[in-house]
Design an enzyme around this catalytic site. Structure first.
Site, PDB file in Angstrom:
ATOM      1  N   HIS A   1      10.089  82.882 -39.103  1.00 30.12           N
ATOM      2  CA  HIS A   1      10.258  81.543 -38.494  1.00 30.12           C
ATOM      3  C   HIS A   1      11.050  82.027 -36.774  1.00 30.12           C
ATOM      4  O   HIS A   1      10.636  81.241 -35.902  1.00 30.12           O
ATOM      5  CB  HIS A   1      11.013  80.369 -38.995  1.00 30.12           C
ATOM      6  CG  HIS A   1      10.965  79.016 -38.300  1.00 30.12           C
ATOM      7  ND1 HIS A   1      10.147  78.288 -37.969  1.00 30.12           N
ATOM      8  CD2 HIS A   1      12.261  78.413 -38.137  1.00 30.12           C
ATOM      9  CE1 HIS A   1      10.538  77.257 -37.228  1.00 30.12           C
ATOM     10  NE2 HIS A   1      11.974  77.120 -37.488  1.00 30.12           N
TER      11      HIS A   1
ATOM     12  N   HIS B   1      11.437  80.459 -42.542  1.00 32.49           N
ATOM     13  CA  HIS B   1      11.923  78.911 -42.735  1.00 32.49           C
ATOM     14  C   HIS B   1      11.385  78.580 -44.284  1.00 32.49           C
ATOM     15  O   HIS B   1      10.376  79.105 -44.583  1.00 32.49           O
ATOM     16  CB  HIS B   1      10.981  78.178 -41.878  1.00 32.49           C
ATOM     17  CG  HIS B   1      11.179  76.591 -41.505  1.00 32.49           C
ATOM     18  ND1 HIS B   1      10.993  75.776 -42.729  1.00 32.49           N
ATOM     19  CD2 HIS B   1      11.969  75.804 -40.673  1.00 32.49           C
ATOM     20  CE1 HIS B   1      11.342  74.557 -42.356  1.00 32.49           C
ATOM     21  NE2 HIS B   1      12.115  74.642 -41.084  1.00 32.49           N
TER      22      HIS B   1
ATOM     23  N   GLU C   1      20.291  68.079 -40.360  1.00 32.77           N
ATOM     24  CA  GLU C   1      19.320  69.331 -40.796  1.00 32.77           C
ATOM     25  C   GLU C   1      20.268  69.998 -41.633  1.00 32.77           C
ATOM     26  O   GLU C   1      21.638  70.084 -41.673  1.00 32.77           O
ATOM     27  CB  GLU C   1      18.869  69.893 -39.722  1.00 32.77           C
ATOM     28  CG  GLU C   1      17.613  69.276 -39.317  1.00 32.77           C
ATOM     29  CD  GLU C   1      16.894  69.853 -38.091  1.00 32.77           C
ATOM     30  OE1 GLU C   1      16.952  71.126 -37.886  1.00 32.77           O
ATOM     31  OE2 GLU C   1      15.793  69.239 -37.793  1.00 32.77           O
TER      32      GLU C   1
ATOM     33  N   ALA D   1       6.633  81.472 -21.111  1.00 33.79           N
ATOM     34  CA  ALA D   1       6.591  80.239 -20.601  1.00 33.79           C
ATOM     35  C   ALA D   1       7.103  79.190 -21.621  1.00 33.79           C
ATOM     36  O   ALA D   1       6.451  77.897 -21.643  1.00 33.79           O
ATOM     37  CB  ALA D   1       5.427  80.009 -19.958  1.00 33.79           C
TER      38      ALA D   1
ATOM     39  N   ALA E   1       8.176  73.341 -31.978  1.00 30.25           N
ATOM     40  CA  ALA E   1       9.364  73.005 -32.947  1.00 30.25           C
ATOM     41  C   ALA E   1       9.295  71.576 -33.316  1.00 30.25           C
ATOM     42  O   ALA E   1       8.870  70.664 -32.426  1.00 30.25           O
ATOM     43  CB  ALA E   1      10.479  73.029 -31.932  1.00 30.25           C
ATOM     44  N   GLN E   2       9.758  71.228 -34.491  1.00 33.06           N
ATOM     45  CA  GLN E   2       9.351  69.915 -34.917  1.00 33.06           C
ATOM     46  C   GLN E   2      10.866  69.356 -35.056  1.00 33.06           C
ATOM     47  O   GLN E   2      11.075  67.989 -34.584  1.00 33.06           O
ATOM     48  CB  GLN E   2       9.162  69.977 -36.518  1.00 33.06           C
ATOM     49  CG  GLN E   2       7.636  70.635 -36.556  1.00 33.06           C
ATOM     50  CD  GLN E   2       7.146  70.374 -37.993  1.00 33.06           C
ATOM     51  OE1 GLN E   2       7.784  69.998 -39.080  1.00 33.06           O
ATOM     52  NE2 GLN E   2       5.958  70.757 -38.068  1.00 33.06           N
TER      53      GLN E   2
ATOM     54  N   ARG F   1      19.474  77.935 -44.599  1.00 37.05           N
ATOM     55  CA  ARG F   1      18.100  78.129 -44.544  1.00 37.05           C
ATOM     56  C   ARG F   1      17.815  79.536 -45.498  1.00 37.05           C
ATOM     57  O   ARG F   1      16.644  79.334 -46.255  1.00 37.05           O
ATOM     58  CB  ARG F   1      17.726  78.182 -42.959  1.00 37.05           C
ATOM     59  CG  ARG F   1      16.371  78.117 -42.861  1.00 37.05           C
ATOM     60  CD  ARG F   1      15.956  77.918 -41.293  1.00 37.05           C
ATOM     61  NE  ARG F   1      16.006  76.712 -40.824  1.00 37.05           N
ATOM     62  CZ  ARG F   1      15.732  76.360 -39.454  1.00 37.05           C
ATOM     63  NH1 ARG F   1      15.441  77.235 -38.652  1.00 37.05           N
ATOM     64  NH2 ARG F   1      15.509  74.833 -39.277  1.00 37.05           N
TER      65      ARG F   1
ATOM     66  N   ARG G   1      20.306  81.816 -37.775  1.00 37.85           N
ATOM     67  CA  ARG G   1      20.547  80.656 -36.730  1.00 37.85           C
ATOM     68  C   ARG G   1      20.645  79.159 -37.757  1.00 37.85           C
ATOM     69  O   ARG G   1      20.007  79.098 -38.501  1.00 37.85           O
ATOM     70  CB  ARG G   1      19.272  80.616 -36.035  1.00 37.85           C
ATOM     71  CG  ARG G   1      19.003  79.427 -35.049  1.00 37.85           C
ATOM     72  CD  ARG G   1      17.955  79.717 -34.239  1.00 37.85           C
ATOM     73  NE  ARG G   1      16.739  79.453 -34.859  1.00 37.85           N
ATOM     74  CZ  ARG G   1      15.976  78.344 -35.091  1.00 37.85           C
ATOM     75  NH1 ARG G   1      16.917  77.054 -35.052  1.00 37.85           N
ATOM     76  NH2 ARG G   1      14.948  78.148 -35.803  1.00 37.85           N
TER      77      ARG G   1
ATOM     78  N   SER H   1       6.389  79.227 -29.164  1.00 36.33           N
ATOM     79  CA  SER H   1       6.993  78.548 -30.106  1.00 36.33           C
ATOM     80  C   SER H   1       7.489  77.296 -29.940  1.00 36.33           C
ATOM     81  O   SER H   1       7.669  76.300 -30.622  1.00 36.33           O
ATOM     82  CB  SER H   1       7.973  79.293 -31.008  1.00 36.33           C
ATOM     83  OG  SER H   1       7.607  80.565 -31.420  1.00 36.33           O
TER      84      SER H   1
ATOM     85  N   SER I   1      17.706  76.491 -31.778  1.00 31.41           N
ATOM     86  CA  SER I   1      16.734  77.368 -30.687  1.00 31.41           C
ATOM     87  C   SER I   1      16.531  76.753 -29.607  1.00 31.41           C
ATOM     88  O   SER I   1      16.584  77.393 -28.592  1.00 31.41           O
ATOM     89  CB  SER I   1      15.728  77.886 -31.685  1.00 31.41           C
ATOM     90  OG  SER I   1      15.199  76.847 -32.321  1.00 31.41           O
ATOM     91  N   LEU I   2      15.798  75.426 -29.558  1.00 33.70           N
ATOM     92  CA  LEU I   2      15.639  74.853 -28.161  1.00 33.70           C
ATOM     93  C   LEU I   2      16.777  74.644 -27.364  1.00 33.70           C
ATOM     94  O   LEU I   2      16.673  74.671 -26.279  1.00 33.70           O
ATOM     95  CB  LEU I   2      14.923  73.408 -28.628  1.00 33.70           C
ATOM     96  CG  LEU I   2      13.570  73.223 -29.139  1.00 33.70           C
ATOM     97  CD1 LEU I   2      13.111  71.836 -29.383  1.00 33.70           C
ATOM     98  CD2 LEU I   2      12.561  74.258 -28.419  1.00 33.70           C
TER      99      LEU I   2
ATOM    100  N   ALA J   1       7.063  74.844 -28.231  1.00 32.23           N
ATOM    101  CA  ALA J   1       5.818  73.504 -28.195  1.00 32.23           C
ATOM    102  C   ALA J   1       5.753  73.156 -29.861  1.00 32.23           C
ATOM    103  O   ALA J   1       5.122  71.969 -29.831  1.00 32.23           O
ATOM    104  CB  ALA J   1       4.850  73.751 -27.464  1.00 32.23           C
TER     105      ALA J   1
ATOM    106  N   GLU K   1      14.188  83.169 -27.532  1.00 28.42           N
ATOM    107  CA  GLU K   1      14.297  83.953 -28.621  1.00 28.42           C
ATOM    108  C   GLU K   1      14.092  85.552 -28.603  1.00 28.42           C
ATOM    109  O   GLU K   1      14.671  86.340 -29.431  1.00 28.42           O
ATOM    110  CB  GLU K   1      12.884  83.715 -29.642  1.00 28.42           C
ATOM    111  CG  GLU K   1      12.952  84.008 -30.994  1.00 28.42           C
ATOM    112  CD  GLU K   1      11.972  83.275 -31.785  1.00 28.42           C
ATOM    113  OE1 GLU K   1      11.452  82.357 -31.329  1.00 28.42           O
ATOM    114  OE2 GLU K   1      11.665  83.880 -33.046  1.00 28.42           O
TER     115      GLU K   1
END
Ligand code: SIN
Length: 504
Positions: free
Chosen positions: A336, A231, A115, A14, A47-48, A277, A371, A43, A376-377, A45, A360
């Site tokens: 990450h 990360h 980014e 979910a 994510a920044q 990254r 990535r 994850s 990812s989102l 939720a 994911e």
């Protein structure tokens, strides 16, 4: 075994992928099986940064796709990256229409951050660094009010049901010692990544690769499991999981320095702190291994604006007794994101009829060996929607069930040993000796406890990392420090306990 029939889509997981799929499957009935209350244990939720998409006037999907390809070190599927980039802006607008409060420019456009490895500022953010939580809140609100979706919380995946032809036709799930089986025309796995397999991760500890393992044991093709992204800048404050210091801070101009205050990235890459990254993660790993420490210095670039610009990171720093307005933040790489996963087509279909995957735990081909930040989102929404629609088109087959593998439970002490071994032997830097030691451990634990989700996922990661004798993207072999001329994906199956390699 008692089996209950459900004439719709079973979505396991979910996060953003699972819930996007559930919404997109309408009007077909959907049952979402979540291991935790909605919004927890995923994850998405956490994510920044936000969602990368070509939303600016000077940007284009082709440019976003090109950056995605370049970051993926030769293993990104160009067609899928193009699809992701083309459908990205619509996915962001869909989430905004659901109520996700993206930051806006004065003229109403999306405020965009830069980014690493993006040629443009193209990350649509929310409240500075609160994208994941705010996007998930909007999606959860929509799910709760959607009459075609039933949510069952607290259930963990124990395996897939198959008929004698191998077609997936349901799931075995467990909660508080109770096990049950649900039969349905289609199953969509959106169980997230493998952060819980590592002793230092930026994701919930409960993400242990169960979906990947269940699919592998059922005979699905698994792609590129050796590629695990670290990360670079998790807060090094003794917390596990480790809070993140979003890459957007470096996008704002924050520097990486060692204990002597010396910037080390400009010597290593022309893009310095905004290098890909994997390169930044290895540089930080090296500074720390050499005893010089690594710190994110946002005093000049962000300074007094820190609390309003990056409230999540600021709160985590404060909890650790750090004031990032006036002092550098200690950082270390943390597990990450899992680039590898269950191989899918562009509509989330796996090679097993009846089984779909998104997010994911899936491998859609857009991430390759590394990535691109904030893809990812985006992937979760774009391919979650596509998979939800495709899964909804299946109808109940009703064939008799065959006997299928069941995931065992790994005792907590053994899981702790596995996590330490994964971080040491399948971490930022790998070699054959460490990977073989890790494989020995997974084999010994499997003999003792059977095939648990963490053990199957760890074995896939370690075995394929051992086979990949090169440096590529996030996979770095200190004993094979060169990159092969030809970039080849890993495709494997794991049937009856035997790992078989397929032609890529
Ligand atoms: C971050 O905000 O640095 C993480 C973004 C991502 O993992 O895509």
């Amino acid at each position: 075994m008692d089996v209950t029939d459900f004439d719709g889509v079973l979505v396991v997981g979910a996060g953003l992928a699972g819930l996007s799929a559930a919404l997109a499957a309408a009007p077909r009935p959907v049952m979402v099986l979540a291991s935790a209350p909605l919004g927890e244990g995923c994850s998405s939720a956490w994510a920044q940064g936000g969602m990368a998409a070509a939303l600016a006037g000077d940007d284009a999907p082709a440019l976003h796709a090109a950056d995605t390809l370049a970051a993926g070190a030769g293993l990104v599927d160009a067609g899928r990256a193009g699809l992701l980039a083309r459908e990205g802006p619509a996915a962001v607008r869909w989430l905004a229409a659901l109520g996700a409060p993206f930051d806006r420019t004065p003229d109403g456009g999306f405020a965009l951050s830069r980014e690493a490895a993006h040629g443009r500022a193209r990350v649509a953010r929310v409240g500075g660094d609160e994208a994941g939580r705010a996007i998930m809140a909007a999606v959860i609100h929509e799910v709760r009010r959607s009459s075609h979706i039933e949510v069952r919380e607290g259930w963990s995946l124990r395996g897939l049901l198959q008929d004698a032809t191998g077609r997936v036709c349901g799931v075995r799930i467990a909660r508080d010692g109770e096990t049950c089986a649900l039969r349905a025309p289609s199953v969509l796995l959106a169980t997230g990544g493998v952060g819980g397999l590592y002793a230092g991760a930026s994701t919930p500890r409960t993400l242990l690769g169960e979906g990947l393992a269940a699919a592998a044991l059922a005979g699905a093709v698994i792609a590129d499991p050796e590629f695990v992204q670290f990360h670079p800048t998790a807060l090094d404050v003794g917390r596990d999981p480790a809070p993140l210091a979003t890459e957007a801070l470096r996008g704002e101009g924050a520097w990486l320095v060692n204990r002597d205050g010396r910037r080390f990235m400009p010597d290593l890459h022309p893009d310095a702190e905004l290098a890909p990254r994997d390169i930044v993660a290895r540089a930080i790993h090296a500074e720390r291994a050499a005893g010089r420490g690594a710190f994110l210095d946002a005093r000049r670039a962000v300074g007094a604006h820190f609390p309003s610009a990056f409230p999540t990171v600021f709160a985590a720093c404060q909890e650790a007794g750090i004031d990032p307005r006036v002092e550098p933040i200690p950082v270390a790489p943390a597990c990450h994101y899992h680039m590898g996963g269950i191989l899918t087509d562009a509509d989330g279909a796996t090679r097993l009829p009846g089984l779909f995957a998104a997010g994911e735990c899936a491998s859609t081909g857009v991430h390759g060996a590394n990535r691109l930040a904030s893809n990812s989102l985006l992937e979760a929404a774009v391919f979650g929607i596509r998979a939800g629609r495709a899964a909804a088109r299946r109808s109940l087959a009703g064939r008799p069930l065959a006997t299928t593998p069941v995931l065992s439970v790994l005792p907590a002490a053994d899981l702790a040993n596995l996590r330490t071994a994964m971080s040491r032997d399948a971490g930022v830097i790998r070699d054959a000796a460490g990977l073989m030691r890790l494989l020995d451990l997974t084999e010994a634990l499997t003999r003792a406890h059977g095939p648990s989700g963490p053990l199957v996922a760890a074995r896939l990661t370690a075995a394929c990392a051992l086979e990949r004798r090169e440096i590529r993207g996030a996979h770095y072999r200190s004993d094979h420090p060169e990159t092969a001329a030809e970039a080849r994906r890993t495709l494997v199956t794991l049937e009856a306990g035997t790992l078989s390699r397929m032609a890529a």
